[in-house]
Design an enzyme around this catalytic site. Structure first.
Site, PDB file in Angstrom:
ATOM      1  CG  HIS A 212      -2.109  -1.003   0.884  1.00  0.00           C
ATOM      2  ND1 HIS A 212      -2.129  -2.262   1.434  1.00  0.00           N
ATOM      3  CD2 HIS A 212      -3.183  -0.931   0.060  1.00  0.00           C
ATOM      4  CE1 HIS A 212      -3.188  -2.909   0.982  1.00  0.00           C
ATOM      5  NE2 HIS A 212      -3.847  -2.129   0.147  1.00  0.00           N
TER       6      HIS A 212
ATOM      7  CD  GLU B   5      -9.206  -8.157  -2.090  1.00  0.00           C
ATOM      8  OE1 GLU B   5      -8.241  -7.469  -2.440  1.00  0.00           O
ATOM      9  OE2 GLU B   5     -10.067  -7.766  -1.283  1.00  0.00           O
TER      10      GLU B   5
ATOM     11  CG  ASN C 298      -2.736  -4.574  -6.028  1.00  0.00           C
ATOM     12  OD1 ASN C 298      -2.297  -4.680  -7.160  1.00  0.00           O
ATOM     13  ND2 ASN C 298      -3.326  -3.472  -5.594  1.00  0.00           N
ATOM     14  CG  ASP C 299      -4.733  -8.291  -1.247  1.00  0.00           C
ATOM     15  OD1 ASP C 299      -3.684  -8.476  -0.607  1.00  0.00           O
ATOM     16  OD2 ASP C 299      -5.475  -7.319  -1.046  1.00  0.00           O
TER      17      ASP C 299
ATOM     18  CB  CYS D 104      -9.930  -2.097  -8.774  1.00  0.00           C
ATOM     19  SG  CYS D 104     -10.155  -3.311  -7.464  1.00  0.00           S
TER      20      CYS D 104
HETATM   21  C1  PEP Z   1      -6.048  -5.402  -4.685  1.00  0.00           C
HETATM   22  O1  PEP Z   1      -5.818  -6.214  -3.780  1.00  0.00           O
HETATM   23  O2  PEP Z   1      -5.694  -5.573  -5.865  1.00  0.00           O
HETATM   24  C2  PEP Z   1      -6.762  -4.138  -4.399  1.00  0.00           C
HETATM   25  C3  PEP Z   1      -7.152  -3.352  -5.358  1.00  0.00           C
HETATM   26  O3  PEP Z   1      -6.950  -3.807  -3.090  1.00  0.00           O
HETATM   27  P1  PEP Z   1      -5.767  -3.285  -2.140  1.00  0.00           P
HETATM   28  O4  PEP Z   1      -4.581  -2.967  -3.004  1.00  0.00           O
HETATM   29  O5  PEP Z   1      -6.282  -2.093  -1.431  1.00  0.00           O
HETATM   30  O6  PEP Z   1      -5.539  -4.444  -1.242  1.00  0.00           O
HETATM   31 MG    MG Z   2      -6.781  -6.032  -1.872  1.00  0.00          MG
END
Ligand code: PEP
Ligand code: MG
Length: 580
Positions: free
Chosen positions: A196, A441, A464-465, A512
């Site tokens: 993050h 995710e 991302n996750d 996203c």
């Molecule tokens: C993700 O996990 O891709 C996501 C968009 O959420 P975050 O990055 O806030 O975990």
């Molecule tokens: Mg996430």
């Protein structure tokens, strides 16, 4: 002496400026002269901070029943240091006699003690100076009133625009505070490329490099630095020739950005006429200006947890309502996807105080996001009611993070129903048909996506996750960042399966995660059938440019073939062909 360091390129562009070292809170405390009439109050402020830290240690100890005795001994040692009159009493004398502010008094006393420790021959005792520092830092953070957040200081004589923040580590809460500043760039020793902290770096639109390992140790305050955020190279004390070269590169990048801006109002469509939705990811209501400026057609991900990350308590329903309303009104009719709090893991809301949490050994797999929301129904209801109330002012979609099980989805839907019923009872108007969707995710969610498609009205893939959990790679750990591979065949299979499954039943699906904002992957995602992308505003125009040069009909069969490969070399070869 000039030298270069290499790290993870997390936010592109070039910055040239002076090093602005940020580290222990103790280095950055202000030195103030207290007015005589305020001295008693200052002593009281100091005592209260000590008391809060004392309570915190006691609470930690209380929760340590089943933990290792080593940790218990560590807490005992820190409690002892805290109780030592040298730290607990002498600073009060300094406040009264020299009229120093509490932070300054404490740091002066700490330096004296640390100096004494460091002169001891015995290595064990000498190393206790670190513990003294840690305890003092904890008190300082209490005094500054922002537990967990690193204090910012000024570097006299330089404008922020010419300063490059150099830190060992920055938490997401630290970086969010930078949104109110104008630093030229930042670099850290630790952190992964989709942490993050990295995501926020991109959202600040300044070059950033993470995972530089020893930068904080090697760089001195005010040294001249070049940050090449595109290549992940940091040059310390560059010579004139290198400086000239980078100045030229910097102006070329700026020129390219100016050219890209012409695409702001261009239709986001492929060569074969398929419209592609480009939405923005935001963290704070203030981010909508940037979203609109980049031509975003909506907000695809509002990470609401950032609103309240550094305050240490939960915001009231009204506070939340105002924040959500501001975003919806600001987006003027465009859709806004609000994600419920994704707290836990690296975004802790001061858990020992607010959420009655306990130390988690594996926070990424622990009580995070919807798991925490369902475990804290009051907190969840407050947020759901605030979001529903704001839905009266525009088109809100409700997005739930980290769902993996059918019963969690059912429980979540029931919670939304409860919030709706309570508002109806109070005759509060809201959007009765508000769409509810899930973040995909967790690999289990992607594999069993049918569970989601049958219960919800849209999906948003959090790559991302999804990558973190599929490959078992901590996204915030620079030591394993080379293994964090978005092109791993398993990741591609999960993405393709989720997108195709949603398409089959006509349920909208977007991505996203950071993948959506990487122009080198745009064609791959278009070829998989993705038609909605959400990313940080700074990336929208580059991705739009790529979309406008692509043909979905041609890409689909190429990507289908690519998905049959498992060998990384082959996959990369195919990707190069797609992008040629
Ligand atoms: C993700 O996990 O891709 C996501 C968009 O959420 P975050 O990055 O806030 O975990
Ligand atoms: Mg996430």
């Amino acid at each position: 002496m000039s030298f270069a360091l290499h790290g993870l390129a997390v936010s592109g562009g070039i910055a040239i400026g002076r090093a602005h070292l940020i580290s222990h809170a103790t280095l950055e405390v202000s030195h103030l002269l207290i007015a005589p009439r305020l001295v008693d109050k200052e002593v009281e402020r100091f005592e209260m901070a000590l008391q809060r830290v004392r309570e915190e240690f006691a609470a930690l100890k209380g929760r340590m029943q089943h933990a290792s005795s080593e940790f218990g001994a560590f807490i005992d040692l820190h409690s002892m240091i805290l109780a030592d009159p040298e730290l607990a009493e002498t600073p009060k004398q300094l406040i009264r006699e020299r009229r120093c502010n509490a932070e300054w008094a404490l740091v002066q006393q700490m330096e004296l003690l640390v100096d004494q420790f460091e002169r001891i021959d015995d290595q064990y005792l000498r190393e206790r100076s670190y513990d003294v520092r840690q305890v003092v830092e904890r008190v300082i953070k209490e005094l500054v009133g922002q537990p967990g957040r690193m204090a910012l200081r000024t570097n006299k004589g330089f404008k922020e625009e010419n300063l490059i923040v150099v830190a060992h580590d920055l938490s997401p809460a630290d970086v969010i505070a930078y949104k109110d500043h104008h630093f030229a760039a930042f670099v850290t020793d630790v952190g992964g490329s989709t942490s993050h902290t990295a995501i926020l770096a991109r959202s600040l639109r300044i070059p950033a490099i993470l995972g530089l390992i020893h930068a904080r140790q090697l760089i001195r305050d005010k040294e001249v630095l070049i940050v090449d955020g595109t290549r992940g190279v940091l040059i310390v004390n560059p010579d004139q020739r290198v400086l000239e070269e980078y100045r030229l590169r910097k102006s070329q990048i700026e020129l390219e950005r100016t050219k890209l801006r012409r695409l702001k109002t261009a239709r986001s469509a492929t060569l074969d006429g398929i419209d592609i939705d480009l939405h923005a990811n935001i963290e704070l209501p203030g981010d909508i200006a940037g979203a609109l400026d980049s031509g975003a057609e909506g907000v695809g991900l509002f990470r609401t947890e950032f609103l309240f990350l550094d305050r240490g308590d939960m915001p009231t329903e009204d506070e939340q309502f105002e924040a959500y309303r501001k975003v919806v009104k600001g987006m003027a009719g465009r859709p806004v996807t609000i994600r419920t709090f994704d707290l836990g893991y690296d975004k802790d809301l001061h858990p020992e105080k607010s959420l009655g949490g306990r130390v988690q050994n594996n926070p990424a797999l622990g009580l995070r996001a919807i798991r925490l929301s369902l475990a804290e129904p009051k907190m969840f209801q407050t947020q759901l009611r605030a979001i529903l109330r704001a839905s009266k002012y525009g088109k809100i979609k409700l997005l739930i993070p980290m769902l993996s099980q059918a019963h969690e989805i059912d429980q979540t839907l029931a919670a939304v129903e409860r919030a709706k019923a309570s508002l109806r009872g109070e005759r509060v108007v809201f959007d009765e048909t508000i769409a509810i969707g899930a973040m995909i995710e967790i690999p289990a969610a992607a594999l069993a996506v049918g569970l989601f498609l049958r219960r919800l009205s849209f999906l948003s893939i959090g790559t991302n996750d999804l990558i973190q959990y599929t490959l078992a790679i901590d996204r915030s750990d620079e030591q394993v960042s080379q293994l964090y591979d978005p092109l791993h065949p398993a990741v591609l299979m999960l993405l393709a399966h989720t997108i195709a499954s949603a398409e089959k039943v006509n349920i909208p699906v977007s991505i996203c995660g950071e993948l959506a904002g990487d122009p080198s992957l745009t064609r791959l995602l278009l070829g998989m059938g993705l038609r909605q992308f959400s990313m940080h505003p700074a990336q929208i125009l580059s991705v739009k440019q790529r979309i406008m040069q692509s043909n979905c009909a041609e890409l689909a069969p190429l990507v289908r073939r690519m998905l049959r490969y498992e060998e990384p070399g082959k996959i990369r070869e195919q990707l190069d062909k797609l992008n040629a």
